[in-house]
Design a protein around this motif. Structure first.
Motif, PDB file in Angstrom:
ATOM      1  N   LEU A  32      42.243  37.669  32.903  1.00  0.00           N
ATOM      2  CA  LEU A  32      40.835  37.270  32.799  1.00  0.00           C
ATOM      3  C   LEU A  32      39.914  38.136  33.640  1.00  0.00           C
ATOM      4  CD1 LEU A  32      41.321  33.399  32.865  1.00  0.00           C
ATOM      5  CD2 LEU A  32      40.929  34.861  30.864  1.00  0.00           C
ATOM      6  N   PHE A  33      40.330  38.453  34.856  1.00  0.00           N
ATOM      7  CA  PHE A  33      39.506  39.239  35.776  1.00  0.00           C
ATOM      8  C   PHE A  33      40.410  40.159  36.590  1.00  0.00           C
ATOM      9  CE2 PHE A  33      37.164  35.197  35.323  1.00  0.00           C
ATOM     10  CZ  PHE A  33      35.936  35.664  34.899  1.00  0.00           C
ATOM     11  N   ALA A  34      39.840  41.262  37.051  1.00  0.00           N
ATOM     12  CA  ALA A  34      40.551  42.156  37.966  1.00  0.00           C
ATOM     13  C   ALA A  34      40.219  41.772  39.401  1.00  0.00           C
ATOM     14  CB  ALA A  34      40.149  43.598  37.707  1.00  0.00           C
ATOM     15  N   GLY A  35      41.195  41.920  40.288  1.00  0.00           N
ATOM     16  CA  GLY A  35      40.990  41.615  41.687  1.00  0.00           C
ATOM     17  C   GLY A  35      40.502  42.813  42.478  1.00  0.00           C
ATOM     18  N   ARG A  36      40.540  42.693  43.784  1.00  0.00           N
ATOM     19  CA  ARG A  36      40.087  43.757  44.677  1.00  0.00           C
ATOM     20  C   ARG A  36      40.777  45.066  44.337  1.00  0.00           C
ATOM     21  NH1 ARG A  36      38.463  43.560  50.865  1.00  0.00           N
ATOM     22  NH2 ARG A  36      37.531  41.629  50.082  1.00  0.00           N
TER      23      ARG A  36
END
Length: 221
Positions: A32-36
């Motif tokens: 869903l989303f990319a992290g740091r």
């Protein structure tokens, strides 16, 4: 699992961002989303000190020995658990004690697999990043330290709703809460209120394939 020295690097209140192993649910959460720095993350826990973490997982919020937490990680190709350790910026460290107290009070509260909206921090169930966001909100006199972000159930590359979520919400008779306020461990890891302390294992980029379908203890190849 090979021995991983981690406890000596941790302080109470540190956030442990994990690429958690499991099945399809873990995989789709990571999509869903990319992290740091663009890494794949699908779970977060709060270090409580004395080798224990507090985390919202099925079936309820619980205290987990750090070794057991690490054993639920995907391993990199050197056999190391994929975990990013972040710490509050020094200006906010005063909030740690109250945040931990809030999290302790949530033990045995059911896990929320449907990502429902909280009501002023009072919740009958929690998912992983939501527990963290509201623990620090409570510690910060009701003001969000980590702002909520619009939820999305779309593949971050294609922009399409993922079939897993369509089927999931159809089965429980709920609308997909697309765009409603919420949180995600990957986005939480990007907060400017946090500093990266250490990475244990080489977390893969968010576009890695089939990473989270690995069984606990499996190794990336």
């Amino acid at each position: 699992m090979p021995a991983t020295v981690i406890t000596e690097d941790l302080l109470p209140g540190d956030l442990l961002f994990q690429l958690r192993a499991g099945g399809e649910a873990e995989w789709v959460i990571s999509r869903l989303f990319a992290g740091r720095d663009g890494i794949a993350i699908n779970h977060v826990a709060l270090y409580d000190g004395d080798g224990m973490v507090i985390e919202a997982v099925m079936p309820q919020v619980k205290k987990t020995p750090l070794d057991d937490f690490l054993n639920c990680s995907v391993l990199d190709n050197h056999g190391r658990p994929c975990v990013l350790v972040c710490r509050l910026e020094a200006d906010y460290s005063i909030l740690v004690s109250a945040a931990l107290e809030f999290a302790e009070q949530q033990l045995a509260v059911p896990y929320d697999p449907h990502y429902s909206q909280s009501q002023d921090g009072h919740q009958k169930s929690w998912y992983c990043s939501e527990l963290i966001v509201h623990a620090f909100r409570s510690a910060n006199e009701g003001c969000f330290l980590f702002e909520e972000t619009p939820m999305s159930f779309r593949d971050m590359d294609t922009g399409e709703l993922m079939p897993f979520w369509i089927d999931h919400y159809k089965a429980v008779g709920q609308d997909i809460p697309e765009g409603l306020p919420g949180s995600h461990p990957a986005l939480l890891s990007c907060s400017d209120k946090l500093v990266s302390i250490n990475i244990f294992g080489s977390l893969p980029a968010k576009n890695g394939q089939d990473l989270c379908s690995l069984e606990p203890g499996s190794t990336l190849v």
